[in-house]
Design an enzyme around this catalytic site. Structure first.
Site, short mmCIF file in Angstrom:
data_model
loop_
_atom_site.label_atom_id
_atom_site.label_comp_id
_atom_site.label_asym_id
_atom_site.label_seq_id
_atom_site.Cartn_x
_atom_site.Cartn_y
_atom_site.Cartn_z
N ASP A 176 3.50 0.93 -0.71
CA ASP A 176 3.97 0.55 0.62
C ASP A 176 4.05 -0.97 0.80
O ASP A 176 3.12 -1.69 0.42
CB ASP A 176 3.05 1.15 1.69
CG ASP A 176 3.21 2.66 1.76
OD1 ASP A 176 4.31 3.16 1.45
OD2 ASP A 176 2.23 3.34 2.12
N HIS A 234 3.31 6.10 -4.97
CA HIS A 234 3.36 7.47 -4.45
C HIS A 234 4.79 7.88 -4.17
O HIS A 234 5.70 7.05 -4.09
CB HIS A 234 2.48 7.62 -3.21
CG HIS A 234 2.85 6.70 -2.09
ND1 HIS A 234 2.54 5.37 -2.11
CD2 HIS A 234 3.51 6.92 -0.93
CE1 HIS A 234 2.99 4.80 -1.00
NE2 HIS A 234 3.60 5.70 -0.26
N ARG A 290 0.65 7.34 10.15
CA ARG A 290 0.24 6.41 9.09
C ARG A 290 -0.25 5.09 9.68
O ARG A 290 0.37 4.56 10.59
CB ARG A 290 1.44 6.12 8.17
CG ARG A 290 1.06 5.25 6.98
CD ARG A 290 2.26 4.99 6.07
NE ARG A 290 2.73 3.63 6.21
CZ ARG A 290 3.82 3.16 5.60
NH1 ARG A 290 4.54 3.93 4.83
NH2 ARG A 290 4.19 1.91 5.77
N HIS A 297 6.97 4.45 -5.10
CA HIS A 297 6.83 3.11 -4.54
C HIS A 297 5.39 2.87 -4.13
O HIS A 297 4.58 3.80 -4.07
CB HIS A 297 7.72 2.96 -3.31
CG HIS A 297 7.25 3.81 -2.16
ND1 HIS A 297 7.39 5.18 -2.14
CD2 HIS A 297 6.58 3.49 -1.02
CE1 HIS A 297 6.86 5.66 -1.03
NE2 HIS A 297 6.35 4.66 -0.33
FE LIG Z 1 5.03 5.19 1.28
#
Ligand SMILES: [Fe+2]
Length: 298
Positions: free
Chosen positions: A106, A273, A289, A104
């Protein structure tokens, strides 16, 4: 002066000569930004940074997102999403345990999908001197360039729907199957209808133009794409499956082996990723993140 070393064939670079716990001057930042967009994935090693440092550095690329999963945000820093398998004293997950099961990019299900994401590694699982929990990245721009001309013509102008609801349903099903076959037990994070409504489905071009480099890339992924608009379901599924297999051919992939102190950034308009879940408690993995908002795909 920074040094940039390309690692993968089409993507992935190590940037050295920067201490992100100290102010980064404009000239150095411009060099970092160029190296980042040229290489699509870039990482710094041995960084000792606080959440404040990570927020301040990544904010220089644009506005930071706050994730729809409130429970997984760092309390004092809502811009930080905790990605971890660690449990608190009461046995509750401290962050998102299950990020990245499928390929996917983000927030691709948002009208303005993420421009870049940055992960700072605090704890990395190691077993028998081997690092576990790699993250793989695939260049959708290199994959697009390598497509036969007739496929490029065929997909030109097509649109696909990116859907958070589709992803949730797919992920919950995968969690059930994993648990049924004796795998990890993941605490399902139930989202309210209100939270789900905040991320409605988005119709978006299947081939997008990168807002900075102007390269074309495939903007379609197995986690979030529910279907191709206006195509019979069986034909849509067949084409999607062909594209997914093409994107992750080894020559388009860079796999990162984490070290504590890595800050790694990836360009969500250029790569997809996927996480590797080859570890479980008591081996701990803890990452922070931050995610920079992008612009609508075109
Ligand atoms: Fe991700």
């Amino acid at each position: 002066m920074i040094t940039v070393t390309r690692i993968g064939k089409h993507l992935g670079a190590h940037i050295s000569g920067v201490d992100l716990s100290r102010p980064v001057d404009d000239d150095t930042f411009a060099q970092i930004a160029k190296a980042f967009f040229d290489n699509e994935v870039a990482f710094f090693r041995n960084q000792k940074i606080t959440p404040e440092h990570q927020v301040a550095f990544t904010r220089r690329f644009g506005t930071l997102e706050q994730h729809v999963r409130k429970e997984s945000r760092l309390a004092e820093h809502p811009e930080i999403l905790i990605v971890s398998n660690v449990l608190d004293d009461k046995g509750n997950a401290i962050g998102s345990q299950d990020a990245g099961r499928f390929w996917h990019s983000d927030l691709s299900y948002k009208k303005e999908p993420s421009m870049l994401s940055a992960l700072y590694a605090l704890e990395v699982p190691i077993k028998d001197a081997r690092v576990l929990g790699d993250t793989s990245f695939a260049s959708t721009t290199a994959a697009y360039d390598a497509l036969p001309e007739d496929t490029k013509r065929r997909i030109s102008g097509l649109k696909n729907v990116h859907s958070y609801r589709f992803y949730r349903a797919k992920n919950v099903e995968a969690q059930k199957q994993e648990q049924a076959s004796g795998g990890r037990v993941i605490q399902e994070q139930v989202l309210s209808e209100e939270q789900l409504k905040s991320v409605p489905d988005v119709e978006t071009p299947l081939v997008r133009t990168h807002p900075v480099t102007k390269r074309k890339g495939l903007f379609v992924n197995e986690a979030h794409t529910s279907h191709i608009v206006g195509m019979p379901p069986s034909e849509s599924e067949k084409l999607l499956s062909e594209l997914y297999q093409h994107i992750i051919k080894p020559e388009f992939v860079y796999t990162h082996k984490w070290q504590p102190g890595d800050l790694l950034m990836w360009d969500n308009a250029a790569v997809q990723h996927k996480a590797t879940f080859d570890y479980d408690l008591p081996l701990r993995r803890l990452m922070y993140r931050t995610t920079v908002r992008g612009t609508a795909a075109y």
